[in-house]
Design an enzyme around this catalytic site. Structure first.
Site, PDB file in Angstrom:
ATOM      1  N   ASN A   1       0.934  -1.238   0.014  1.00  0.00           N
ATOM      2  CA  ASN A   1       0.024  -0.043  -0.125  1.00  0.00           C
ATOM      3  C   ASN A   1       1.054   1.335  -0.084  1.00  0.00           C
ATOM      4  OD1 ASN A   1      -1.272   2.336   0.997  1.00  0.00           O
ATOM      5  ND2 ASN A   1      -3.056   0.933   1.890  1.00  0.00           N
TER       6      ASN A   1
ATOM      7  N   ASP B   1      -3.930  -4.946   1.127  1.00  0.00           N
ATOM      8  CA  ASP B   1      -4.219  -4.293   2.172  1.00  0.00           C
ATOM      9  C   ASP B   1      -5.521  -4.652   2.768  1.00  0.00           C
ATOM     10  OD1 ASP B   1      -4.644  -2.921   4.397  1.00  0.00           O
ATOM     11  OD2 ASP B   1      -4.432  -0.734   3.610  1.00  0.00           O
TER      12      ASP B   1
ATOM     13  N   ASN C   1      -6.920  -4.242   5.875  1.00  0.00           N
ATOM     14  CA  ASN C   1      -7.241  -3.504   6.981  1.00  0.00           C
ATOM     15  C   ASN C   1      -7.927  -4.296   8.130  1.00  0.00           C
ATOM     16  OD1 ASN C   1      -6.648  -0.618   6.674  1.00  0.00           O
ATOM     17  ND2 ASN C   1      -7.958  -0.615   5.038  1.00  0.00           N
TER      18      ASN C   1
ATOM     19  N   ASP D   1      -1.460  -6.090   6.069  1.00  0.00           N
ATOM     20  CA  ASP D   1      -1.174  -6.593   4.863  1.00  0.00           C
ATOM     21  C   ASP D   1      -0.949  -8.007   4.650  1.00  0.00           C
ATOM     22  OD1 ASP D   1      -0.992  -3.648   3.397  1.00  0.00           O
ATOM     23  OD2 ASP D   1      -0.030  -3.651   5.495  1.00  0.00           O
TER      24      ASP D   1
ATOM     25  N   ASP E   1       2.891   4.485   5.042  1.00  0.00           N
ATOM     26  CA  ASP E   1       2.839   4.138   6.251  1.00  0.00           C
ATOM     27  C   ASP E   1       2.694   2.553   6.247  1.00  0.00           C
ATOM     28  OD1 ASP E   1       0.473   4.350   4.689  1.00  0.00           O
ATOM     29  OD2 ASP E   1      -0.898   4.966   6.662  1.00  0.00           O
ATOM     30  N   HIS E   2       2.630   2.013   5.197  1.00  0.00           N
ATOM     31  CA  HIS E   2       2.696   0.531   5.010  1.00  0.00           C
ATOM     32  C   HIS E   2       3.963   0.012   4.353  1.00  0.00           C
ATOM     33  CE1 HIS E   2      -1.680  -0.370   5.273  1.00  0.00           C
ATOM     34  NE2 HIS E   2      -1.865   0.787   4.829  1.00  0.00           N
TER      35      HIS E   2
END
Lengths: 257, 257
Positions: free
Chosen positions: B7, B145, B147, B218, B247-248
């Site tokens: 991501n 991703d 979540n 992820d 951020d990933h």
DNA sequence: GCGACAAGTG
DNA sequence: CACTTGTCGC
């Protein structure tokens, strides 16, 4: 003694540019314009580490001026007396016996704009104050972004610019009135030297820099005592070619004192 | 064969990160999420120069997914059948005999949000479709991703996260339902190996990365034929420490085919 | 925090 | 074109 001016178009964004430039060009005084930050956010610690005092007056988003100096500034003033104005456009200090006035003059927007009237009023108030200051200070420099190109040759294309904003007769008259108080535009003393550039500002838009479509609107004006001691005045045009540049470059004047 | 997911939180911003990472990690397939750009702006030429085919489906500002692959992708699909959705969250293609489904699952916002209901509905539709795809494709990878952090140990602080968004029972049940179609969470096959990190995402806020306050959201899920061929699955945590990181971080699974 | 946009200045 | 302040999403 070297005195410089630079409209940085946000000191937040340009802080590293200024520090790097000062490292290579340890001028005695640097006047900054368009800092665009409130006083609580001014990076005085970073400049102190670089060996500079700083005095400043700023606001959110717009305007904001500062003076950086190697010697301690005294008799600091933060506004034009006699003009009620929210805009932070003026800062003055005495540094090593020289009265330095840093200004960010109004842009004026367009000839038919109320901002244009404000610009002319503002210049009138500035002229009045500078005359009073010049009467008191033998050694005086008025420097900054004046938002006026004094002559056709201070534009890349007179056919395009003559009569337009930044180049109109009333604006030039307003600038002339400042010179009439006995100040000299230091630039003109040395512009015939080899390899000199002509401009201090290039619009971000339309590839202004790539086309060298610039104007000379940043100036160093000196009182007679200083003008006669002036040994150079030039623009550090290279700054315009760096990454994320300001649209203005530093202008440096050198005085033999 | 190596299959990865990342991501990137804006491919505009992260394009150079992705190219540099691919240079050092020439995976066979890379699934991207949150490209945040419309198809007319997808930088396929840059990826082609790096030796990758790309297929993509994007929108302005939000979402957007892509598959980059060394071999030509076939049978490309750009949406979840059976779910009317403006969001560009799904892309599937067959690459070198492997069916790869890249997903950017809804975040859900909060347990009491309408977005949470959308998230659960979306997962249900995904499960239905993946079951159908798995029936057709022996070699299938579902990655992206999600979540959802599947287990307490997939969070840095179970006391804080258990029951909250990304870690709630309904979300975990929704993810479980995907696994129930016969998929294996490749990560869990290798997580006991030396020097493994536990997370794939760290919030930009509150120094999440500095505190290692992360989650594992992820995933690479593989059909039985691929799961048995899986030789490694890990996060490239170093990417989180670079300049202007997503951020990933990338998650890479390796298959012996 | 760090993306995305939009509107306002120059 | 490049700043600003705002709002929004995650």
């Amino acid at each position: 003694m070297q005195i410089a001016t630079w409209n940085v178009n946000s000191l937040n964004v340009r802080q590293e540019h200024v520090l790097a430039w000062l490292e290579n060009n340890p001028v005695d005084v640097l006047a900054l314009q368009e800092t665009k930050l409130t006083d609580d956010r001014f990076p005085s610690a970073a400049f102190a580490e670089a060996g500079y005092y700083s005095v400043f007056t700023g606001q959110k988003t717009y305007n904001g001026v500062a003076l950086l100096s190697r010697d301690a500034p005294t008799d600091v003033e933060f506004a034009l007396p006699g003009l009620v104005d929210e805009h932070k456009r003026v800062i003055a200090a005495t540094v090593a016996g020289v009265r330095v006035i840093g200004v960010y003059c109004p842009n004026g927007a367009a000839l038919d704009s109320p901002k244009f009237d404000y610009k002319l009023d503002w210049f009138a108030a500035l002229a009045e104050w500078v005359a009073a200051e010049a009467a008191v200070h033998d050694r005086l420099v008025l420097t900054g972004d004046f938002n006026v190109a004094p002559r056709p040759e201070d534009t890349h294309d007179p056919d395009k610019w003559e009569g337009r904003i930044l180049c109109s007769p009333p604006e030039r008259a307003a600038l002339e009135k400042l010179l009439d108080t006995g100040l000299t535009d230091c630039w003109r003393l040395f512009e015939e030297r080899e390899g000199r550039h002509r401009f201090t500002w290039w619009d971000y838009r339309n590839g202004g820099w790539a086309r060298n479509a610039g104007l000379r609107i940043d100036h160093v004006l000196a009182s007679p005592a200083l003008a006669s001691a002036c040994r150079d005045c030039r623009a550090h045009v290279g700054e315009r070619g760096r990454k994320r540049p300001s649209d203005h470059v530093p202008v440096v004047a050198e005085f033999e004192l």
